[in-house]
Design a protein around this motif. Sequence first.
Motif, PDB file in Angstrom:
ATOM      1  N   ASP A  48       0.867  -1.188   0.000  1.00 44.86           N
ATOM      2  CA  ASP A  48       0.000   0.000   0.000  1.00 44.86           C
ATOM      3  C   ASP A  48       0.901   1.234   0.000  1.00 44.86           C
ATOM      4  O   ASP A  48       1.609   1.500   0.969  1.00 44.86           O
ATOM      5  N   ALA A  49       0.872   1.953  -1.105  1.00 43.99           N
ATOM      6  CA  ALA A  49       1.783   3.088  -1.259  1.00 43.99           C
ATOM      7  C   ALA A  49       1.531   4.190  -0.235  1.00 43.99           C
ATOM      8  O   ALA A  49       2.462   4.838   0.257  1.00 43.99           O
ATOM      9  N   GLN A  50       0.272   4.394   0.093  1.00 42.84           N
ATOM     10  CA  GLN A  50      -0.038   5.461   1.048  1.00 42.84           C
ATOM     11  C   GLN A  50       0.481   5.114   2.438  1.00 42.84           C
ATOM     12  O   GLN A  50       1.051   5.949   3.140  1.00 42.84           O
ATOM     13  N   ASP A  51       0.233   3.880   2.829  1.00 46.49           N
ATOM     14  CA  ASP A  51       0.736   3.452   4.128  1.00 46.49           C
ATOM     15  C   ASP A  51       2.267   3.478   4.154  1.00 46.49           C
ATOM     16  O   ASP A  51       2.880   3.822   5.164  1.00 46.49           O
ATOM     17  N   VAL A  99     -10.158  -6.558   5.452  1.00 48.39           N
ATOM     18  CA  VAL A  99     -10.108  -5.617   4.325  1.00 48.39           C
ATOM     19  C   VAL A  99      -9.521  -6.301   3.101  1.00 48.39           C
ATOM     20  O   VAL A  99      -8.439  -6.861   3.146  1.00 48.39           O
ATOM     21  N   ASP A 103      -9.572  -3.438  -2.159  1.00 51.20           N
ATOM     22  CA  ASP A 103     -10.013  -2.166  -1.598  1.00 51.20           C
ATOM     23  C   ASP A 103      -8.855  -1.233  -1.292  1.00 51.20           C
ATOM     24  O   ASP A 103      -9.043  -0.096  -0.914  1.00 51.20           O
ATOM     25  N   ARG A 104      -7.674  -1.779  -1.389  1.00 54.64           N
ATOM     26  CA  ARG A 104      -6.511  -0.989  -1.057  1.00 54.64           C
ATOM     27  C   ARG A 104      -6.033  -0.188  -2.268  1.00 54.64           C
ATOM     28  O   ARG A 104      -6.010  -0.715  -3.376  1.00 54.64           O
ATOM     29  N   PRO A 105      -5.611   1.057  -2.060  1.00 54.08           N
ATOM     30  CA  PRO A 105      -4.963   1.758  -3.154  1.00 54.08           C
ATOM     31  C   PRO A 105      -3.576   1.145  -3.330  1.00 54.08           C
ATOM     32  O   PRO A 105      -2.625   1.548  -2.694  1.00 54.08           O
TER      33      PRO A 105
END
Lengths: 183, 405
Positions: A48-51, A99, A103-105
């Motif tokens: 997950d790039a955001q995380d 999850v 659903d993950r970006p």
Amino acid sequence: MEETTSTTDEQDRAFVRGYLAGQRDAASGLIDRYQKPLFNVALRMLHDAQDAEDVTQTVFLNALLQLRSYDPKYRFFSWVYRMTVNESLNVLKRRKPTVALEDRPGLLAAGSTPDEVAEVQDRVGKALLELRPDDRAVVVLKHFMSFTYEEIADVLEVPVKTVKSRLFTARDRLREALREPRG
Amino acid sequence: MLQQHQIELIHREIDGATMPDESAAVRKLVAEDPEARALDADLRRVGRLFQQVEAREPPIHLKQSILDAVAQSARASPKEVPAWSSPFAFVRWSLSTLKTAFESLTEHTEMAIMTKKTMIIGSTVIATVVVVAAIATGFPPIGNGAGTIGGDGPISGVQQASRYQGRAITPAEVTLQNPEISVLLQNPEVLKLVTSEAFRTVMANEAFRSAMASEAFRTAMASEAFRTAMASEAFRTVMANEAYRTVMASEAYRTAMANEAFRTAQAQGAFRTAQSTEALRTAQASEAFRTLQASEAFRTLQASEAFRSLQASEAFRTAMASESFRTVMASEAFRTAMASEAFRTAMASESFRTAMASEAFRTVMASEAFRTLQNSEAFRSLSRSAQASEAFMTEANRTAQRTAE
């Protein structure tokens, strides 16, 4: 050209000394040196790039704020990688297990990567997520960071034989998870 | 059937961690044993797949975000923290989040109040407002003398954190140096508040005491910017806001504050970035918000019933949209204070969350006496001085104890 470990350590120490002495560009130097590998470790750990961005920022912030208490007898290199792995593990603990990956970006959505490479990235990322987090950390450090067993042991603060055990077990699982679809 | 040592040898060969003689042995094994050959081929295939996964460049703004965050933390973390920081300094400190939140609201008043961005802001506001309410209603004062937490009065048994034990304030000092305290405690409403069961409960609340004793809180309280903001007219107006008080007293608010997802979101790096004033004002802010919105923690928070319930409440909407809230956010002091890393750390702490969710805080917040206290000129005067704030709480405690006896 690859930097030797001792060169890397010496340059890290120079940056740390500079930062503690108030040199503004020292922090910048440390970030330049480590932001990409740390971001990628977190990215492979979390898929997950955001995380991963969150983790990288948190690690740098904590590292720079704690530099005064940093013991130079330990390698900065190991220290920041350890923080990255640990912070990633913390994020994983906070995640809801239900999850869905879709659903993950994730990795595929963010770049202009060609389809085939993107497909491989996604397969590998999902296969990694199926590993136990401790095993995943070893695989990430080995395969994406090209660390030796000893370096991984140093980062994770576990014996070398534990590193080998986790790595070999994880790779056996990956053999199955990444088997080419028949067809 | 391959032996375990043979399997390990093949793995090590793949990793380039074999000696020449071991490498030769692996080659021989693979040539002669189909199972070894299959394992070797599989591992090499896996290795090739990993090699196809190229390292990603980190986001272009990441470096600057880190540098900004470090700079803000450095500015907000004085090297020497006073041995004691007052409860009212903490109130000032906690209002910094309100500052940030309503700055953004000011810029986006035309937006529908329930946009995602506002939801984030709202959550921050909620947390801060609770802190303000909690601290303003009671605080464990310094030392172990009569009328203090850990003393020998009716609220004994709670140990004062040793690092908070600074110089004892004598009754004489309280009276002589701070006549405002006498004025306040002679006010029937204020007296009613400090002698109430709710007040004593708050003071004895373990989670609250623990939150106050944290290093992050102490650091946050050291800022001059908070004192300035706290003493402002705008702050007083907010404290008197009916909608604000209603939110504080609501069950939805209490439930939301007890929500694990909220704390997790608060602790996230992206959440911290999104809260910074600069981030809200620039394009970087948009990125920060996007990051936050995409984070697992925030998604979980949004999905929680408690959070939805709170945001749906009329009181919450009214409080956020009120002119007084926007006014209190207009000062530079609040913006400076908001940059504190310590504040954000404190907000994410378990003890803080527990304290804010307690019934005692809710009860005190709902009281008319609390509003009276916040509105009084004497209170404002006291809040300009950390020592006077401490003295007031000491005296209030003492009064509460005398009443209980």
